[in-house]
Design a protein around this motif. Structure first.
Motif, PDB file in Angstrom:
ATOM      1  N   ASP A 142       0.775  -1.164   0.148  1.00  0.00           N
ATOM      2  CA  ASP A 142       0.084  -0.093  -0.035  1.00  0.00           C
ATOM      3  C   ASP A 142       0.698   1.198  -0.253  1.00  0.00           C
ATOM      4  O   ASP A 142       0.555   2.101  -0.715  1.00  0.00           O
ATOM      5  CB  ASP A 142      -1.038   0.202   1.255  1.00  0.00           C
ATOM      6  CG  ASP A 142      -2.227   0.869   1.014  1.00  0.00           C
ATOM      7  OD1 ASP A 142      -2.937   0.606   0.067  1.00  0.00           O
ATOM      8  OD2 ASP A 142      -2.332   1.627   2.121  1.00  0.00           O
ATOM      9  N   GLN A 154      -1.219  -5.623  -8.392  1.00  0.00           N
ATOM     10  CA  GLN A 154      -0.708  -4.609  -7.608  1.00  0.00           C
ATOM     11  C   GLN A 154      -0.825  -3.026  -8.200  1.00  0.00           C
ATOM     12  O   GLN A 154      -1.426  -2.318  -7.419  1.00  0.00           O
ATOM     13  CB  GLN A 154       0.680  -4.623  -7.098  1.00  0.00           C
ATOM     14  CG  GLN A 154       0.955  -6.056  -6.315  1.00  0.00           C
ATOM     15  CD  GLN A 154       0.450  -5.523  -4.766  1.00  0.00           C
ATOM     16  OE1 GLN A 154       0.650  -4.635  -4.354  1.00  0.00           O
ATOM     17  NE2 GLN A 154       0.343  -6.515  -4.151  1.00  0.00           N
ATOM     18  N   LYS A 212      -3.810  -0.842  -7.210  1.00  0.00           N
ATOM     19  CA  LYS A 212      -3.909  -0.249  -6.010  1.00  0.00           C
ATOM     20  C   LYS A 212      -3.561   1.449  -6.143  1.00  0.00           C
ATOM     21  O   LYS A 212      -3.942   2.227  -5.062  1.00  0.00           O
ATOM     22  CB  LYS A 212      -2.969  -0.652  -4.892  1.00  0.00           C
ATOM     23  CG  LYS A 212      -3.571  -2.060  -4.519  1.00  0.00           C
ATOM     24  CD  LYS A 212      -2.491  -2.466  -3.372  1.00  0.00           C
ATOM     25  CE  LYS A 212      -2.719  -4.019  -3.019  1.00  0.00           C
ATOM     26  NZ  LYS A 212      -3.866  -4.082  -1.974  1.00  0.00           N
ATOM     27  N   ASP A 242      -6.036   3.893  -5.489  1.00  0.00           N
ATOM     28  CA  ASP A 242      -6.647   4.415  -4.304  1.00  0.00           C
ATOM     29  C   ASP A 242      -5.731   5.608  -3.821  1.00  0.00           C
ATOM     30  O   ASP A 242      -6.117   6.233  -2.852  1.00  0.00           O
ATOM     31  CB  ASP A 242      -6.198   3.187  -3.289  1.00  0.00           C
ATOM     32  CG  ASP A 242      -7.170   1.975  -3.731  1.00  0.00           C
ATOM     33  OD1 ASP A 242      -8.081   2.239  -4.345  1.00  0.00           O
ATOM     34  OD2 ASP A 242      -6.722   0.967  -3.036  1.00  0.00           O
ATOM     35  N   HIS A 243      -4.613   6.126  -4.145  1.00  0.00           N
ATOM     36  CA  HIS A 243      -3.833   7.113  -3.941  1.00  0.00           C
ATOM     37  C   HIS A 243      -3.799   8.413  -4.764  1.00  0.00           C
ATOM     38  O   HIS A 243      -3.049   9.131  -4.692  1.00  0.00           O
ATOM     39  CB  HIS A 243      -2.476   6.554  -3.603  1.00  0.00           C
ATOM     40  CG  HIS A 243      -2.381   5.371  -2.531  1.00  0.00           C
ATOM     41  ND1 HIS A 243      -2.586   5.540  -1.143  1.00  0.00           N
ATOM     42  CD2 HIS A 243      -2.450   4.081  -2.631  1.00  0.00           C
ATOM     43  CE1 HIS A 243      -2.598   4.405  -0.640  1.00  0.00           C
ATOM     44  NE2 HIS A 243      -2.643   3.464  -1.484  1.00  0.00           N
TER      45      HIS A 243
END
Lengths: 231, 212
Positions: B6, B28, B31, B34-35
Motif C-alpha cells: 500500500d 498490484q 492499488k 486508491d492514492h
C-alpha cells in the motif's frame, strides 16, 4: 453484401458456421460475450473450429462450454490463463487444443486490418520478444517494427445492446470491446442483442457499428455473469 | 523499513502528474488508484475500452458490462468515454497515454521488461495488453518487490525470462528503493531503510545515486 436479416432464433442464426471455420467471438471475459450464439453453436455442432477471442473461456459457460464440447481445434487469444480458465487449461495441458498467443492490441488491429482491406502493417508491439520471432522487421524513422498480417474470420459471433431493423448497432459500456472490430472482419457477422428497434429509432450520430457490417441479428433475453476470482 | 504494497502504491501515485492519462496494470498496480486524489484530475484508461474509470463497484453498482482489465466490476466517472479495442490500443501505440504502471518478474539495467511468461514447464503463456502498453505509454513505471521469494534480485543486468518489451521501462518502484533507468545506467532516486551500499551488495547492477 446483402442487407442484415433478423432471425427468430440463435440456432437459425449460427447455422452459417461450417466445420473448419475461423470464428471471431466477442467479449472480454464475460462482458460482451455472446452466450446465446455460443450455446446455439454447441447445439449446431460445427467442429474443428479456430476461435479468435481475447480469452480462452471463463468458468463453464460461454466460450468455455464450446471448448468443453470439443468443437475447437485452435484458439488465438491474448490471455488464456485466468483463475477460472480450467476448461482451457486442462485441454491445453492434455495437448488437445492449439494455442497462439497474440498481444491484445495486435489481436484487435489485425482484425481491424482484415476489415479495412489492409494487406499487412508494421507495428512496434512485441519487438525483440518471443512473439516477434521469425517475423519480418523494419526500422522506420529510427524505430523498429514487426510486420503483422490481418486476421479474417469466416463468421463473427458478437453481442451488442440494441440493433435497429437495418442492422445498425449500439453497445453498452465495456461490453463493446472487440465487437465493432470483429463485425468488420468476418465474411458473416452474427449479432445477438437485447432489443431490436425500428429503423430511425437509433440516432444516426450514435451508431457504433453501421449496418453494412452486420448480416444476421437475433434478439435474446440478456444473461450476465461476472468472472469469479477476478483481480 | 521497506515499503508495504500500500505504501508502495502511494509512492508511485506521488509521481503521477495532475491531469495525466494513466493505465494501471492488473494486480498490484491497480492499488495506485486508491492514492490518486480526485482533485488532481488523473484520467484512468482501461484497455478493455474506457477512459474515466472510477473505483471498484460495490453492491448495487455492480454491472457485468462495466469491468476493468482484470474483469473486476468498476464504476464510471463523469466525463467517461467508451470505445472499442482497436481504438483503445491505438491510444497506447499512438503515444497518447502519459503513464502506465505495470508489474514485473524482471527489469534489466537497460529497461527491458519481462512480465508475461516465466517459461516454466507446464506454464500457459498469457500476454494480454502488456506488450502494447510497454511500448506505447510515454512513461512506463514498474512496481514490484526488489527481490523474488527465493531472494534473487528482480532488477538484473539482463532479463532471463522472456521479454515483454526492449528498453521500455522508465522507472522501477520497489519496496526497497526507487530506480531511474537512465541512458547512462541505473540511478537510485530514493531508498526505504536500505542503504545504497546494501543495494550495491545485493544487486549485480551498477548503481549511481541521485537521491532527491
Amino acid at each position: 453484401m446483402s442487407r442484415a436479416q433478423i432471425f427468430a432464433s440463435p440456432y437459425e442464426a449460427v447455422r452459417v458456421v461450417k466445420d473448419g471455420d475461423t470464428v471471431l467471438v466477442g467479449g472480454f471475459g464475460f462482458a460482451g460475450m455472446p452466450f446465446d450464439l455460443i450455446d446455439a453453436l454447441i447445439r449446431h455442432g460445427a467442429g474443428d473450429l479456430t476461435i479468435v477471442s481475447n480469452n480462452a473461456g471463463n468458468g463453464d459457460v460461454g466460450l468455455a462450454a464450446l471448448l468443453k464440447a470439443g468443437q475447437v481445434r485452435k484458439v488465438l487469444c491474448s490471455f488464456p490463463r485466468q483463475v477460472d480458465s480450467y476448461v482451457f487449461d486442462d485441454l491445453y495441458r492434455r495437448g488437445e487444443i492449439e494455442l497462439e498467443v497474440v498481444p491484445q492490441g495486435n489481436l484487435a488491429e489485425r482484425m481491424r486490418a482484415a476489415g479495412a482491406g489492409i494487406g499487412a502493417f508494421y507495428c512496434p508491439t512485441g519487438v525483440g520478444t518471443p512473439l516477434a520471432e521469425g517475423k519480418e522487421t523494419r526500422t522506420i524513422d529510427g524505430r523498429d517494427y514487426v510486420l503483422e498480417y490481418p486476421i479474417k474470420g469466416d463468421v463473427a459471433l458478437i453481442s451488442a445492446h440494441t440493433a435497429d431493423t437495418t442492422g445498425n448497432l449500439v453497445y453498452r459500456k465495456t461490453a463493446r470491446n472487440f465487437g465493432p472490430v470483429m463485425a468488420t472482419a468476418a465474411t458473416t457477422t452474427v449479432v445477438q442483442v437485447s432489443s431490436i428497434v425500428d429503423a430511425g429509432q437509433i440516432d444516426p450520430e450514435v451508431v457504433v457499428t453501421p449496418s453494412i457490417y452486420v448480416d444476421r441479428v437475433v434478439q435474446v433475453e440478456p444473461r450476465h455473469y461476472t468472472v469469479r476470482g477476478a483481480r | 523499513m521497506p515499503l508495504n504494497p500500500d505504501q508502495l502504491a502511494a509512492r508511485v501515485a506521488r509521481d503521477i502528474e495532475p491531469g495525466s492519462f494513466v493505465n494501471l496494470g492488473i494486480g498490484q498496480p491497480t492499488k495506485v488508484a486508491d492514492h490518486l486524489p480526485a482533485e488532481i484530475g488523473v484520467v484512468l484508461h482501461t484497455e478493455n475500452g474506457m477512459l474515466g474509470m472510477g473505483p471498484a463497484a460495490v453492491g448495487d453498482e455492480v454491472d457485468p458490462e462495466l469491468t476493468n482489465a482484470g474483469k473486476v466490476p468498476v464504476t464510471e466517472l463523469p466525463g467517461a468515454a467508451y470505445f472499442h479495442h482497436a481504438d483503445s490500443f491505438a491510444m497506447m501505440r499512438g503515444g497518447h497515454l502519459d503513464v502506465c504502471v505495470l508489474g514485473a518478474f524482471q527489469v534489466s539495467a537497460s529497461g527491458d521488461l519481462a512480465n508475461w511468461d516465466t517459461g516454466a514447464p507446464g506454464s500457459i503463456p498469457a500476454v494480454g495488453g502488456a506488450m502494447d502498453l510497454a511500448i506505447g505509454a510515454k512513461r512506463v513505471y514498474v512496481m514490484m518487490t526488489l527481490f523474488a521469494r527465493n531472494g534473487s534480485p528482480k532488477l538484473v543486468p539482463a532479463c532471463t525470462y522472456p521479454l515483454t518489451g526492449v528498453g521500455c521501462v522508465s522507472r522501477v518502484y520497489t519496496d526497497h528503493a526507487v530506480f531511474e533507468i537512465a541512458p547512462d545506467g541505473v540511478r537510485v532516486l530514493e531508498s526505504f531503510g536500505t542503504s545504497v551500499e546494501e543495494l550495491r551488495a545485493r544487486l549485480e547492477v551498477p548503481l549511481a545515486v541521485d537521491v532527491r
